[in-house]
Design a protein around this motif. Structure first.
Motif, PDB file in Angstrom:
ATOM      1  N   THR A  70       6.346-142.852  97.934  1.00 49.14           N
ATOM      2  CA  THR A  70       5.980-141.443  97.914  1.00 49.14           C
ATOM      3  C   THR A  70       4.671-141.268  97.144  1.00 49.14           C
ATOM      4  O   THR A  70       4.211-142.165  96.434  1.00 49.14           O
ATOM      5  CB  THR A  70       7.081-140.596  97.269  1.00 49.14           C
ATOM      6  OG1 THR A  70       7.409-141.152  95.990  1.00 49.14           O
ATOM      7  CG2 THR A  70       8.324-140.579  98.147  1.00 49.14           C
ATOM      8  N   ASP A 100       6.375-137.251 100.797  1.00 41.54           N
ATOM      9  CA  ASP A 100       6.173-138.286 101.805  1.00 41.54           C
ATOM     10  C   ASP A 100       4.701-138.271 102.217  1.00 41.54           C
ATOM     11  O   ASP A 100       4.172-137.237 102.630  1.00 41.54           O
ATOM     12  CB  ASP A 100       7.084-137.962 102.995  1.00 41.54           C
ATOM     13  CG  ASP A 100       7.095-139.015 104.071  1.00 41.54           C
ATOM     14  OD1 ASP A 100       6.010-139.445 104.493  1.00 41.54           O
ATOM     15  OD2 ASP A 100       8.195-139.380 104.527  1.00 41.54           O
ATOM     16  N   ASN A 140      12.590-142.079 104.537  1.00 40.94           N
ATOM     17  CA  ASN A 140      11.260-142.618 104.266  1.00 40.94           C
ATOM     18  C   ASN A 140      11.369-143.973 103.571  1.00 40.94           C
ATOM     19  O   ASN A 140      11.959-144.086 102.501  1.00 40.94           O
ATOM     20  CB  ASN A 140      10.463-141.654 103.388  1.00 40.94           C
ATOM     21  CG  ASN A 140       9.073-142.163 103.076  1.00 40.94           C
ATOM     22  OD1 ASN A 140       8.516-142.955 103.837  1.00 40.94           O
ATOM     23  ND2 ASN A 140       8.507-141.720 101.975  1.00 40.94           N
TER      24      ASN A 140
END
Length: 272
Positions: A159, A192, A155
Motif C-alpha cells: 500500500t 491501494d 490487494n
C-alpha cells in the motif's frame, strides 16, 4: 468521489496558506496534518510544508507553506508536465512501507468504491434514452457485479500514502522549477496504489483540459500485474462518474452538456 462537498476555507497569505475546516467528521484535519508531516520527513518539497495546527479547535486550522505554480486541471498538459506528474507519483509511492502501514486507511478506496458503484447500479439511475448510454449501463452493470470487480477487494501489492482524490486541481505544476507538487491531503491515508492511479486517471476533472493518461501510466514503474489492476480500477472509477451524470444525477450540475455521452465513450474504450 464525493460531488459538491466543500470542507474548508482557504486564506492565501504571501508565503503561507491558512486552511480552516468547515467539516471534519471524517478526521480531515488530522489526516492532512499527518500526511504533511510524513511528507516533510520522507519526501520534502513534494507537498506544502506544515507549520502549525490547531486540530482540536472549532474550527480546526492548519497553517502550511504556500507553493507556487498552476493547477493541472484545465491545462493541456505537455509531455514534460506528464513526466513530472509521474515523477511526483513515483516519489510519493516510494515512501517506506513501514511508515505507510502506520497510517489510517483512506476513507475512499477499493471497498468503498465497489460498494458505492454497485449501489448506484442497483438504484437504476435515470440516464436518458441515448442507445450508447444504455449499452454502457448494461455492460457496466454486468462487470461491476462480476468476479472481476470482486478481485479488486484483495490487494497483494504494497500500500501507499494516497490523496484518495483524483481531482486534477490537486496537482500543481511549478513552471519555474519544472516539477509537480501535490496539494489537498484532507482525504489522505493508506491506500491501494492501483486504486490511486485509477482515481487520478479517470476523475471527471480530466474533461477539463487534457492529460494523456496512457502516457502518464507508461511513465510509471508498473509491473504487468499492477498495470492490469490499474486498468480495472479505471473502469470502476469511470463507471462511478458515469452513473452520477444522468439528468438528475449529483455530478450533472458541475459539468457541461454532453458530459454523460463523452463518459460513455470513455467507458467503451476502457472495456474494449
Amino acid at each position: 468521489m464525493t460531488v459538491g462537498r466543500c470542507t474548508h476555507g482557504v486564506e492565501l497569505r504571501d508565503h503561507t496558506v491558512v486552511k480552516r475546516y468547515t467539516s471534519w467528521t471524517r478526521g480531515e484535519p488530522h489526516r492532512e496534518w499527518a500526511a504533511l508531516s510524513l511528507l516533510a520527513e520522507h519526501a520534502p518539497g513534494l507537498a506544502p510544508e506544515p507549520f502549525e495546527a490547531a486540530l482540536e479547535a472549532d474550527p480546526p486550522v492548519i497553517v502550511m507553506s504556500r507553493l507556487p505554480g498552476q493547477v493541472v486541471r484545465g491545462m493541456d498538459a505537455t509531455g514534460e508536465q506528464i513526466s513530472a506528474i509521474a515523477a511526483a507519483l513515483n516519489r510519493l509511492h516510494q515512501i517506506p512501507r513501514p511508515v505507510v502501514d502506520d497510517l489510517e486507511p483512506a476513507p475512499w478506496g477499493p471497498a468503498a468504491a465497489v460498494r458505492k458503484t454497485r449501489a448506484w447500479i442497483d438504484a437504476q439511475p435515470e440516464l436518458g434514452s441515448d442507445p450508447l448510454v444504455r449499452e454502457v449501463f448494461r455492460a457496466g452493470s454486468a462487470w461491476v457485479h462480476s468476479s472481476a470487480a470482486d478481485q479488486l477487494l484483495t490487494n497483494t501489492f504494497p500500500t501507499v500514502l494516497g490523496l484518495a482524490d483524483g481531482n486534477h486541481a490537486n496537482v500543481l505544476w511549478d513552471g519555474q522549477k519544472r516539477l509537480v507538487r501535490l496539494i489537498d491531503w484532507e482525504d489522505s491515508g493508506r491506500n491501494d496504489r492501483a486504486f490511486e492511479l485509477g482515481e487520478l486517471t479517470e476523475h471527471i476533472s480530466r474533461l477539463d483540459g487534457s492529460l494523456d493518461t496512457e502516457l502518464l501510466l507508461d511513465c510509471l514503474d508498473l509491473t504487468p500485474p499492477e498495470a492490469e489492476r490499474v486498468h480495472s480500477f479505471r473502469r470502476l472509477i469511470a463507471l462511478g462518474w458515469f452513473l452520477q451524470l444522468g439528468p438528475d444525477g449529483p455530478a450533472t450540475p458541475h459539468n457541461p452538456p454532453g458530459t454523460l455521452e463523452r463518459q460513455a465513450e470513455r467507458i467503451l474504450h476502457l472495456f474494449a
